[in-house]
Scaffold this motif. Sequence first.
Motif, PDB file in Angstrom:
ATOM      1  N   ALA A  98       0.867  -1.191   0.000  1.00  0.00           N
ATOM      2  CA  ALA A  98       0.000   0.000   0.000  1.00  0.00           C
ATOM      3  C   ALA A  98       0.895   1.229   0.000  1.00  0.00           C
ATOM      4  O   ALA A  98       2.055   1.143   0.407  1.00  0.00           O
ATOM      5  CB  ALA A  98      -0.898  -0.002   1.236  1.00  0.00           C
ATOM      6  N   PRO A  99       0.372   2.370  -0.459  1.00  0.00           N
ATOM      7  CA  PRO A  99       1.178   3.588  -0.377  1.00  0.00           C
ATOM      8  C   PRO A  99       1.608   3.832   1.075  1.00  0.00           C
ATOM      9  O   PRO A  99       0.798   3.726   1.996  1.00  0.00           O
ATOM     10  CB  PRO A  99       0.229   4.691  -0.850  1.00  0.00           C
ATOM     11  CG  PRO A  99      -0.754   3.977  -1.731  1.00  0.00           C
ATOM     12  CD  PRO A  99      -0.933   2.623  -1.083  1.00  0.00           C
ATOM     13  N   ALA A 100       2.892   4.127   1.272  1.00  0.00           N
ATOM     14  CA  ALA A 100       3.435   4.343   2.611  1.00  0.00           C
ATOM     15  C   ALA A 100       3.186   5.791   3.010  1.00  0.00           C
ATOM     16  O   ALA A 100       3.819   6.707   2.495  1.00  0.00           O
ATOM     17  CB  ALA A 100       4.913   4.007   2.640  1.00  0.00           C
ATOM     18  N   VAL A 101       2.226   5.980   3.914  1.00  0.00           N
ATOM     19  CA  VAL A 101       1.872   7.317   4.385  1.00  0.00           C
ATOM     20  C   VAL A 101       1.873   7.321   5.910  1.00  0.00           C
ATOM     21  O   VAL A 101       1.790   6.274   6.542  1.00  0.00           O
ATOM     22  CB  VAL A 101       0.480   7.770   3.877  1.00  0.00           C
ATOM     23  CG1 VAL A 101       0.467   7.908   2.364  1.00  0.00           C
ATOM     24  CG2 VAL A 101      -0.608   6.805   4.323  1.00  0.00           C
ATOM     25  N   GLY A 102       1.963   8.526   6.475  1.00  0.00           N
ATOM     26  CA  GLY A 102       1.879   8.658   7.922  1.00  0.00           C
ATOM     27  C   GLY A 102       2.869   9.666   8.451  1.00  0.00           C
ATOM     28  O   GLY A 102       3.627  10.275   7.697  1.00  0.00           O
ATOM     29  N   ASP A 103       2.848   9.816   9.776  1.00  0.00           N
ATOM     30  CA  ASP A 103       3.811  10.673  10.460  1.00  0.00           C
ATOM     31  C   ASP A 103       5.211  10.085  10.307  1.00  0.00           C
ATOM     32  O   ASP A 103       6.199  10.794  10.237  1.00  0.00           O
ATOM     33  CB  ASP A 103       3.501  10.768  11.960  1.00  0.00           C
ATOM     34  CG  ASP A 103       2.125  11.345  12.243  1.00  0.00           C
ATOM     35  OD1 ASP A 103       1.719  12.276  11.523  1.00  0.00           O
ATOM     36  OD2 ASP A 103       1.466  10.860  13.185  1.00  0.00           O
ATOM     37  N   HIS A 104       5.260   8.746  10.311  1.00  0.00           N
ATOM     38  CA  HIS A 104       6.516   8.032  10.125  1.00  0.00           C
ATOM     39  C   HIS A 104       6.204   6.626   9.640  1.00  0.00           C
ATOM     40  O   HIS A 104       5.047   6.197   9.663  1.00  0.00           O
ATOM     41  CB  HIS A 104       7.345   8.005  11.422  1.00  0.00           C
ATOM     42  CG  HIS A 104       6.713   7.249  12.551  1.00  0.00           C
ATOM     43  ND1 HIS A 104       5.858   7.845  13.447  1.00  0.00           N
ATOM     44  CD2 HIS A 104       6.819   5.953  12.934  1.00  0.00           C
ATOM     45  CE1 HIS A 104       5.467   6.946  14.342  1.00  0.00           C
ATOM     46  NE2 HIS A 104       6.038   5.789  14.046  1.00  0.00           N
TER      47      HIS A 104
END
Length: 151
Positions: A98-104
């Motif tokens: 999946a697309p790697a998203v987030g604060d970290h």
Amino acid sequence: MEHQSQQEEASPEVQERIRTSFGLQGLMGHLGARITHIAPGRVHIVLPNRPEVTQQHGYFHAGATSAIADSAGGYAAFTLFPEDTSVLTVEYKINLLAPAVGDHIEAVGMVLKPGRTLTVCRLEVFGVEGDRRSLVAAGQQTLMCVKRSEG
């Protein structure tokens, strides 16, 4: 067992050896990655979200995702290696789920099969946003235990 090993910590000597080696990795320093957990056969590495580690759509770049996964697995194996050795990656395969998203993002390397020469690890990378974690990449890796030469 896996839950227990997440709470367990490696000995202070092993932690020092891992952190010293990690500190010598120019790429990890350049990316801004840091080790957050060291247990026997298990290491976690976190990479904060910054524009320098993203691709054109704003997701974490696959190269950054793969790099911290490789290091997490390598150091997970290294926790089980004798003191007078070092670690080298022989190969790894990673699936971007999946697309790697987030604060970290957080890479977790876990030893599946330790060996005297070759060790196999499972690699997982999670996108972390607040208290929400989602699996964004998974893979497997083979590492080699190398005897350090004196001098």
